[in-house]
Design a protein around this motif. Structure first.
Motif, PDB file in Angstrom:
ATOM      1  N   SER A 124       0.804  -1.482   0.072  1.00 56.83           N
ATOM      2  CA  SER A 124       0.057  -0.201   0.153  1.00 56.83           C
ATOM      3  C   SER A 124       0.781   1.252  -0.165  1.00 56.83           C
ATOM      4  O   SER A 124       0.352   2.355  -0.775  1.00 56.83           O
ATOM      5  CB  SER A 124      -1.117  -0.266   1.338  1.00 56.83           C
ATOM      6  N   GLY A 125       1.977   1.157   0.768  1.00 61.92           N
ATOM      7  CA  GLY A 125       2.938   2.622   0.977  1.00 61.92           C
ATOM      8  C   GLY A 125       3.682   2.505  -0.481  1.00 61.92           C
ATOM      9  O   GLY A 125       3.648   3.899  -0.933  1.00 61.92           O
ATOM     10  N   MET A 126       4.073   1.650  -1.217  1.00 68.49           N
ATOM     11  CA  MET A 126       4.577   1.497  -2.562  1.00 68.49           C
ATOM     12  C   MET A 126       3.639   2.360  -3.407  1.00 68.49           C
ATOM     13  O   MET A 126       3.720   3.110  -4.209  1.00 68.49           O
ATOM     14  CB  MET A 126       4.938   0.366  -3.103  1.00 68.49           C
ATOM     15  N   LEU A 127       2.194   1.757  -3.481  1.00 65.77           N
ATOM     16  CA  LEU A 127       1.370   2.334  -4.682  1.00 65.77           C
ATOM     17  C   LEU A 127       1.001   3.736  -4.172  1.00 65.77           C
ATOM     18  O   LEU A 127       0.951   4.695  -5.122  1.00 65.77           O
ATOM     19  CB  LEU A 127       0.096   1.562  -4.424  1.00 65.77           C
ATOM     20  N   SER A 166       2.888   6.040  -2.583  1.00 67.17           N
ATOM     21  CA  SER A 166       4.168   6.810  -2.867  1.00 67.17           C
ATOM     22  C   SER A 166       4.294   7.359  -4.503  1.00 67.17           C
ATOM     23  O   SER A 166       4.775   8.325  -4.610  1.00 67.17           O
ATOM     24  CB  SER A 166       5.364   6.163  -2.298  1.00 67.17           C
ATOM     25  N   ARG A 167       3.822   6.430  -5.187  1.00 70.48           N
ATOM     26  CA  ARG A 167       3.927   6.765  -6.624  1.00 70.48           C
ATOM     27  C   ARG A 167       2.429   7.041  -7.432  1.00 70.48           C
ATOM     28  O   ARG A 167       2.547   7.152  -8.356  1.00 70.48           O
ATOM     29  CB  ARG A 167       4.565   5.326  -7.479  1.00 70.48           C
ATOM     30  N   ALA A 168       1.690   7.390  -6.449  1.00 71.20           N
ATOM     31  CA  ALA A 168       0.384   8.075  -6.823  1.00 71.20           C
ATOM     32  C   ALA A 168      -0.465   7.337  -7.932  1.00 71.20           C
ATOM     33  O   ALA A 168      -1.200   7.860  -8.684  1.00 71.20           O
ATOM     34  CB  ALA A 168       0.734   9.439  -7.241  1.00 71.20           C
ATOM     35  N   PHE A 169      -0.443   5.902  -7.572  1.00 71.75           N
ATOM     36  CA  PHE A 169      -1.106   5.358  -8.757  1.00 71.75           C
ATOM     37  C   PHE A 169      -2.543   5.239  -8.250  1.00 71.75           C
ATOM     38  O   PHE A 169      -3.012   5.412  -6.984  1.00 71.75           O
ATOM     39  CB  PHE A 169      -0.758   3.731  -8.512  1.00 71.75           C
ATOM     40  N   ASN A 170      -3.269   5.288  -9.257  1.00 74.46           N
ATOM     41  CA  ASN A 170      -4.790   5.227  -9.129  1.00 74.46           C
ATOM     42  C   ASN A 170      -5.493   3.943  -8.922  1.00 74.46           C
ATOM     43  O   ASN A 170      -5.949   3.241  -9.863  1.00 74.46           O
ATOM     44  CB  ASN A 170      -5.653   6.113 -10.305  1.00 74.46           C
ATOM     45  N   ILE A 171      -5.613   3.443  -7.750  1.00 72.00           N
ATOM     46  CA  ILE A 171      -6.175   2.032  -7.275  1.00 72.00           C
ATOM     47  C   ILE A 171      -7.556   2.420  -6.801  1.00 72.00           C
ATOM     48  O   ILE A 171      -8.050   2.630  -5.889  1.00 72.00           O
ATOM     49  CB  ILE A 171      -5.387   1.394  -6.211  1.00 72.00           C
ATOM     50  N   GLU A 172      -8.649   1.566  -7.782  1.00 73.03           N
ATOM     51  CA  GLU A 172      -9.857   1.724  -7.596  1.00 73.03           C
ATOM     52  C   GLU A 172     -10.499   1.038  -6.290  1.00 73.03           C
ATOM     53  O   GLU A 172     -11.187   1.455  -5.523  1.00 73.03           O
ATOM     54  CB  GLU A 172     -10.797   1.415  -8.731  1.00 73.03           C
ATOM     55  N   SER A 173      -9.681  -0.168  -6.256  1.00 78.86           N
ATOM     56  CA  SER A 173     -10.166  -1.175  -5.083  1.00 78.86           C
ATOM     57  C   SER A 173      -8.913  -2.165  -4.922  1.00 78.86           C
ATOM     58  O   SER A 173      -8.293  -2.192  -5.983  1.00 78.86           O
ATOM     59  CB  SER A 173     -11.324  -1.863  -5.362  1.00 78.86           C
ATOM     60  N   LEU A 174      -9.030  -2.683  -3.555  1.00 78.00           N
ATOM     61  CA  LEU A 174      -7.914  -3.553  -3.148  1.00 78.00           C
ATOM     62  C   LEU A 174      -8.511  -4.492  -2.379  1.00 78.00           C
ATOM     63  O   LEU A 174      -9.276  -4.255  -1.524  1.00 78.00           O
ATOM     64  CB  LEU A 174      -6.764  -2.899  -2.634  1.00 78.00           C
ATOM     65  N   PHE A 231      -6.042  -6.186  -7.468  1.00 73.86           N
ATOM     66  CA  PHE A 231      -6.168  -4.659  -7.584  1.00 73.86           C
ATOM     67  C   PHE A 231      -7.110  -4.362  -8.640  1.00 73.86           C
ATOM     68  O   PHE A 231      -7.043  -5.228  -9.989  1.00 73.86           O
ATOM     69  CB  PHE A 231      -4.829  -4.242  -7.752  1.00 73.86           C
ATOM     70  N   VAL A 232      -7.761  -3.255  -8.829  1.00 74.14           N
ATOM     71  CA  VAL A 232      -8.447  -2.619 -10.019  1.00 74.14           C
ATOM     72  C   VAL A 232      -7.620  -1.427 -10.142  1.00 74.14           C
ATOM     73  O   VAL A 232      -7.771  -0.276  -9.238  1.00 74.14           O
ATOM     74  CB  VAL A 232     -10.003  -2.420  -9.586  1.00 74.14           C
ATOM     75  N   VAL A 233      -6.910  -1.219 -11.157  1.00 73.75           N
ATOM     76  CA  VAL A 233      -6.052  -0.290 -11.714  1.00 73.75           C
ATOM     77  C   VAL A 233      -6.895   1.040 -12.688  1.00 73.75           C
ATOM     78  O   VAL A 233      -7.148   0.259 -13.574  1.00 73.75           O
ATOM     79  CB  VAL A 233      -4.896  -0.481 -12.080  1.00 73.75           C
ATOM     80  N   ALA A 234      -6.885   1.981 -12.301  1.00 75.67           N
ATOM     81  CA  ALA A 234      -7.700   3.029 -13.402  1.00 75.67           C
ATOM     82  C   ALA A 234      -6.572   3.774 -13.864  1.00 75.67           C
ATOM     83  O   ALA A 234      -5.440   4.180 -13.462  1.00 75.67           O
ATOM     84  CB  ALA A 234      -8.385   3.966 -12.549  1.00 75.67           C
ATOM     85  N   GLY A 235      -6.363   3.395 -15.492  1.00 74.45           N
ATOM     86  CA  GLY A 235      -5.450   4.188 -16.242  1.00 74.45           C
ATOM     87  C   GLY A 235      -5.345   3.196 -17.581  1.00 74.45           C
ATOM     88  O   GLY A 235      -5.975   2.480 -17.772  1.00 74.45           O
ATOM     89  N   ASP A 236      -4.191   3.693 -18.371  1.00 73.92           N
ATOM     90  CA  ASP A 236      -3.957   3.213 -19.677  1.00 73.92           C
ATOM     91  C   ASP A 236      -2.998   2.086 -19.378  1.00 73.92           C
ATOM     92  O   ASP A 236      -2.516   1.683 -18.174  1.00 73.92           O
ATOM     93  CB  ASP A 236      -3.363   4.062 -20.753  1.00 73.92           C
ATOM     94  N   ASN A 237      -2.733   1.314 -20.488  1.00 74.61           N
ATOM     95  CA  ASN A 237      -1.644   0.127 -20.523  1.00 74.61           C
ATOM     96  C   ASN A 237      -0.366   0.522 -19.949  1.00 74.61           C
ATOM     97  O   ASN A 237       0.293  -0.255 -19.079  1.00 74.61           O
ATOM     98  CB  ASN A 237      -1.727  -0.486 -21.553  1.00 74.61           C
ATOM     99  N   LYS A 238      -0.009   1.774 -20.103  1.00 73.63           N
ATOM    100  CA  LYS A 238       1.197   2.199 -19.532  1.00 73.63           C
ATOM    101  C   LYS A 238       1.115   2.099 -17.867  1.00 73.63           C
ATOM    102  O   LYS A 238       2.205   1.921 -17.271  1.00 73.63           O
ATOM    103  CB  LYS A 238       1.661   3.604 -20.130  1.00 73.63           C
ATOM    104  N   VAL A 241      -0.812   0.503 -16.098  1.00 70.99           N
ATOM    105  CA  VAL A 241      -0.986  -0.746 -15.625  1.00 70.99           C
ATOM    106  C   VAL A 241       0.577  -1.483 -15.509  1.00 70.99           C
ATOM    107  O   VAL A 241       0.669  -2.396 -14.793  1.00 70.99           O
ATOM    108  CB  VAL A 241      -1.774  -1.949 -16.406  1.00 70.99           C
ATOM    109  N   ASP A 242       1.063  -1.401 -16.585  1.00 70.32           N
ATOM    110  CA  ASP A 242       2.419  -1.903 -16.568  1.00 70.32           C
ATOM    111  C   ASP A 242       3.495  -1.470 -15.564  1.00 70.32           C
ATOM    112  O   ASP A 242       4.306  -2.453 -15.012  1.00 70.32           O
ATOM    113  CB  ASP A 242       3.168  -1.544 -18.023  1.00 70.32           C
ATOM    114  N   GLN A 243       3.370  -0.091 -15.202  1.00 72.57           N
ATOM    115  CA  GLN A 243       4.082   0.476 -13.995  1.00 72.57           C
ATOM    116  C   GLN A 243       3.756  -0.093 -12.844  1.00 72.57           C
ATOM    117  O   GLN A 243       4.693  -0.599 -12.107  1.00 72.57           O
ATOM    118  CB  GLN A 243       3.879   1.986 -14.187  1.00 72.57           C
ATOM    119  N   VAL A 244       2.437  -0.325 -12.450  1.00 69.16           N
ATOM    120  CA  VAL A 244       1.970  -0.914 -11.326  1.00 69.16           C
ATOM    121  C   VAL A 244       2.651  -2.618 -11.481  1.00 69.16           C
ATOM    122  O   VAL A 244       3.009  -2.820 -10.135  1.00 69.16           O
ATOM    123  CB  VAL A 244       0.489  -1.090 -11.186  1.00 69.16           C
TER     124      VAL A 244
END
Length: 202
Positions: free
Chosen positions: A41-44, A46-54, A69-76, A78-81
């Motif tokens: 959770s701290g890693m996500l 700190s990098r300001a990823f938009n996580i819709e649910s966990l 994880f449900v990640v909001a965003g484009d493929n780039k 998701v690849d980073q997460v």
């Protein structure tokens, strides 16, 4: 007739907003150790990823848990997460469900008022959505509903006019389908083995 022309910058901004609304499901198998969830959770955060649910739960092995994880965003995004999760020592495996046929569910408990409308109308709508009334009070009922995210969102919208008192959701969980087989086919009894044409040499 009105003609509207959009500038390149406007189209680009609209496209970026559409991409930001896309939702993708990732699943991570992690070791059952103290502090694992806090670390992830701290890693996500700190990098300001938009996580819709966990959603976190046990697996078929007691020494591992699965985090969905449900990640909001484009493929780039998701690849980073995914890459950041794979760097964590306690993460054993990361499953990316973008290109897979998956079965996903969300579970909700909802407490809705019956003061104005009474129980019958709420019960009727619950039956249409195959929801369960799990508790009844003098002025409210508690409803349990599971299913795809859109189904639960639609039911919540229908309950708002009655007065939602409390609501809690687990967030999405998912598993990849291994075989494309309908429920009806899966429940069919096996075909009996025909021994009439079998020759046995003695």
């Amino acid at each position: 007739m009105v003609s509207i022309r959009l500038t390149t910058s406007c189209l680009k901004r609209i496209n970026e907003e559409i991409k930001s609304m896309m939702k993708h499901v990732l699943s991570a198998m992690v070791m059952n150790q103290p502090g694992v969830l806090a670390h992830i959770s701290g890693m996500l955060a700190s990098r300001a990823f938009n996580i819709e649910s966990l959603a976190v739960g046990e697996t078929e092995r007691p020494d591992f848990s699965r985090i969905t994880f449900v990640v909001a965003g484009d493929n780039k995004v998701v690849d980073q997460v995914r890459k950041q999760l794979e760097k964590i020592v306690t993460v054993v495996k990361v499953m990316d469900y973008r290109d897979q046929d998956i079965l996903e569910r969300d579970l909700m408990l909802l407490k809705v008022s019956t003061v104005e409308s009474g129980l019958s109308k709420v019960k009727e709508l619950a039956e249409i959505f195959r929801a369960k009334i799990v508790d009844v009070g003098q002025s409210h009922v508690m409803i349990e509903l599971s299913g795809p995210e859109r189904k639960i969102d639609a039911f919540i919208d229908l309950m708002r006019p009655f007065g939602i008192l409390e609501l809690v959701r687990t967030g999405r969980i998912a598993l990849a389908r291994e075989v494309s087989l309908s429920v009806e086919d899966a429940l069919k009894p096996p075909t009996p083995f025909d021994t009439s044409e079998v020759e046995i040499e003695v």
